[in-house]
Design a protein around this motif. Structure first.
Motif, short mmCIF file in Angstrom:
data_model
loop_
_atom_site.label_atom_id
_atom_site.label_comp_id
_atom_site.label_asym_id
_atom_site.label_seq_id
_atom_site.Cartn_x
_atom_site.Cartn_y
_atom_site.Cartn_z
N PHE A 45 0.83 -1.20 0.00
CA PHE A 45 0.00 0.00 0.00
C PHE A 45 0.87 1.25 0.00
N GLN A 46 1.98 1.21 0.72
CA GLN A 46 2.90 2.34 0.77
C GLN A 46 3.61 2.58 -0.55
N VAL A 47 3.57 1.60 -1.44
CA VAL A 47 4.12 1.77 -2.79
C VAL A 47 3.07 2.37 -3.72
N PHE A 48 1.89 1.76 -3.75
CA PHE A 48 0.89 2.13 -4.74
C PHE A 48 0.13 3.40 -4.38
N HIS A 49 -0.09 3.65 -3.09
CA HIS A 49 -0.82 4.87 -2.73
C HIS A 49 0.00 6.13 -3.06
N PRO A 50 1.27 6.24 -2.69
CA PRO A 50 2.04 7.41 -3.11
C PRO A 50 2.18 7.52 -4.63
N SER A 56 -2.00 11.38 -9.78
CA SER A 56 -3.20 12.19 -9.60
C SER A 56 -2.85 13.68 -9.55
N ALA A 57 -1.76 14.00 -8.86
CA ALA A 57 -1.32 15.40 -8.78
C ALA A 57 -0.90 15.92 -10.16
N ILE A 58 -0.24 15.07 -10.94
CA ILE A 58 0.16 15.47 -12.29
C ILE A 58 -1.06 15.82 -13.12
N VAL A 59 -2.06 14.93 -13.10
CA VAL A 59 -3.24 15.14 -13.95
C VAL A 59 -4.07 16.32 -13.44
N ALA A 84 -5.30 15.99 -5.38
CA ALA A 84 -4.62 14.70 -5.34
C ALA A 84 -4.78 14.00 -3.98
N ILE A 85 -4.46 14.73 -2.90
CA ILE A 85 -4.53 14.11 -1.57
C ILE A 85 -5.97 13.81 -1.17
N PHE A 173 -5.17 6.54 7.02
CA PHE A 173 -5.00 7.78 6.27
C PHE A 173 -3.53 7.89 5.84
N GLY A 174 -3.29 7.70 4.55
CA GLY A 174 -1.92 7.69 4.06
C GLY A 174 -1.19 8.99 4.26
N PHE A 175 -1.86 10.13 4.00
CA PHE A 175 -1.16 11.42 4.09
C PHE A 175 -0.84 11.81 5.53
N ILE A 176 -1.40 11.10 6.53
CA ILE A 176 -1.09 11.34 7.94
C ILE A 176 -0.12 10.28 8.46
N GLU A 177 -0.48 9.02 8.30
CA GLU A 177 0.34 7.94 8.86
C GLU A 177 1.60 7.68 8.03
#
Length: 269
Positions: A45-50, A56-59, A84-85, A173-177
């Motif tokens: 998950f730490q690979v695919f979520h980032p 997503s940020a690029i688009v 993105a986030i 929550f990926g952007f927190i944890e």
């Protein structure tokens, strides 16, 4: 406004077939990796979520940049980051968590542990009664006590195993944890979009990667058996979790801030 709504609806329809394929690959991931353990699933998950956040940020930032060519860097950063986030968290974390809760994949199965515990308890009682009936020598008593201790140790191990499987489901929550991975990924995608705005490959790639991130979030919490019914249900969850949020992130959200007179066209293959 009508032109914008028609374009958004056309984009949603055009994304549906590819998203169906992505959801299917997500189910395949769940079947293949269901037994590798929550720790490894978290690493994946730490690979695919980032990676999803980067694309997503690029688009998101690119769509805004293409239709607002003279905008400021700060505005691109804010829109790219929130788009993105926010949407990646909804797609990879929140919606999969609701799916896990609805279909019960996060509920641990204790039936085998409890059955084993009861068997050992009955065996201990029978052994104790047998020892009392046939206790003619000190050696026999010592043997019974030793066997009883062994049974107690085995029962304790069973209880410990049952407790270890009783891991509560939780919303990750990926952007927190995983802030040290996810937030830099968002800013990397925004930087790429600011200097080289493009939407074709990142959008197609991030639909697939988002599906895989959602799948591994489900597997992080999965303790029960993945039956055919559950897999069908999770297929629907993955489709919705990717289809709506990704279209919102890549198309609807950035175009909300574009000028109303902009000719909205987003083509991809």
């Amino acid at each position: 406004m009508q032109q914008r709504l028609r374009t958004i609806w056309a984009e949603l329809r055009s994304h549906a077939p590819f998203t169906l394929f992505g959801a299917l690959t997500g189910v395949v991931c769940m079947v293949l990796f269901k037994n590798i353990g929550p720790e490894i699933n978290h690493r994946l998950f730490q690979v695919f979520h980032p990676a999803h956040v980067v694309l997503s940020a690029i688009v998101t930032a690119s769509m805004f940049r293409l239709y607002e060519k003279h905008t400021s860097l700060l505005k691109v950063v804010v829109i790219g980051y929130v788009g993105a986030i926010g949407v990646a968290t909804m797609s990879d974390c929140i919606l999969p968590f609701f799916g896990e809760s609805i279909f019960g994949v996060a509920l641990p199965l204790h039936s085998h542990a409890h059955a084993s515990e009861d068997e050992h308890a009955h065996a201990a009682e029978d052994e104790h009664a047998h020892a009392d009936t046939n206790a003619h020598t000190d050696d026999e008593h010592a043997h019974a006590d030793e066997h009883q201790a062994t049974l107690n140790d085995h029962t304790s191990e069973t209880e410990s195993t049952a407790e270890s499987t009783n891991i509560p489901k939780r919303l990750h929550f990926g952007f927190i944890e995983d802030w040290y991975l996810v937030n830099p990924a968002a800013f990397l995608g925004i930087a790429i979009a600011f200097f080289l705005p493009r939407t074709r490959f990142p959008h197609a790639g991030h639909v697939l990667i988002s599906t895989w991130a959602s799948s591994f979030h489900v597997l992080m919490n999965t303790r029960g058996e993945l039956t055919t019914l559950i897999l069908l249900g999770m297929f629907a969850v993955l489709f919705v979790a990717v289809w709506l949020p990704c279209c919102v992130s890549d198309i609807i959200f950035p175009l909300l801030f574009a000028k109303s007179g902009t000719d909205i066209r987003h083509h991809h293959h």
